[in-house]
Write a protein that holds these residues in place. Structure first.
Motif, short mmCIF file in Angstrom:
data_model
loop_
_atom_site.label_atom_id
_atom_site.label_comp_id
_atom_site.label_asym_id
_atom_site.label_seq_id
_atom_site.Cartn_x
_atom_site.Cartn_y
_atom_site.Cartn_z
N ALA A 1 -9.92 11.68 -11.45
CA ALA A 1 -9.99 10.29 -11.01
C ALA A 1 -10.80 9.48 -12.00
N ARG A 2 -10.59 8.18 -12.00
CA ARG A 2 -11.43 7.32 -12.81
C ARG A 2 -11.66 6.00 -12.08
N GLY A 3 -12.76 5.36 -12.47
CA GLY A 3 -13.10 4.07 -11.87
C GLY A 3 -13.38 4.18 -10.38
N LEU B 1 -18.05 14.96 -15.89
CA LEU B 1 -18.16 13.51 -15.92
C LEU B 1 -17.74 13.04 -17.30
N LEU B 2 -16.79 12.12 -17.34
CA LEU B 2 -16.19 11.69 -18.60
C LEU B 2 -16.18 10.17 -18.73
N THR C 1 -7.23 0.34 -22.63
CA THR C 1 -6.91 -0.95 -23.24
C THR C 1 -6.51 -1.92 -22.14
N GLY C 2 -7.28 -2.97 -21.98
CA GLY C 2 -7.03 -3.95 -20.93
C GLY C 2 -6.15 -5.08 -21.41
N SER D 1 -14.53 0.97 -21.72
CA SER D 1 -14.80 2.33 -21.24
C SER D 1 -14.78 2.35 -19.71
N VAL D 2 -14.18 3.39 -19.15
CA VAL D 2 -14.11 3.56 -17.71
C VAL D 2 -14.63 4.95 -17.36
#
Length: 95
Positions: free
Chosen positions: A39-41, A70-71, A76-77, A84-85
């Protein structure tokens, strides 16, 4: 006859936590020895909840959390700007 997968990866996103719990339990019941929740964010909390629910409620004394990574992912938004997320990988293993 196909051999069961040893490892399954589940990408945790915006669905309810129970969806990921069911997917994880089904993976273990299908013969997986290891399930990785990624998962992220904002979905990190959902992945942690999923792992704890599996370990404590759905498969007690059958599954352990063997590793947590933990990463930071580069995303790219809009407008091509990179940011970074935070991301996490939780490894659940059959005992």
């Amino acid at each position: 006859m196909s051999t069961p997968q040893q490892e399954t990866t589940i990408l945790v996103g915006k669905k309810p936590t129970t969806s990921y719990v069911i997917a994880t339990v089904m993976s273990f019941n299908a013969g997986a020895k290891k399930v990785i929740l990624k998962a992220r964010g904002g979905a990190i909390a959902r992945a942690v909840s999923t792992a704890v629910m599996i370990r404590d409620r759905f498969l007690p004394n059958q599954v352990k959390i063997s590793d947590i990574k933990l990463l930071t992912d580069k995303v790219t938004g809009q407008g091509g700007k990179e940011r970074s997320v935070a991301a996490i990988e939780i490894v659940l293993e059959r005992i």
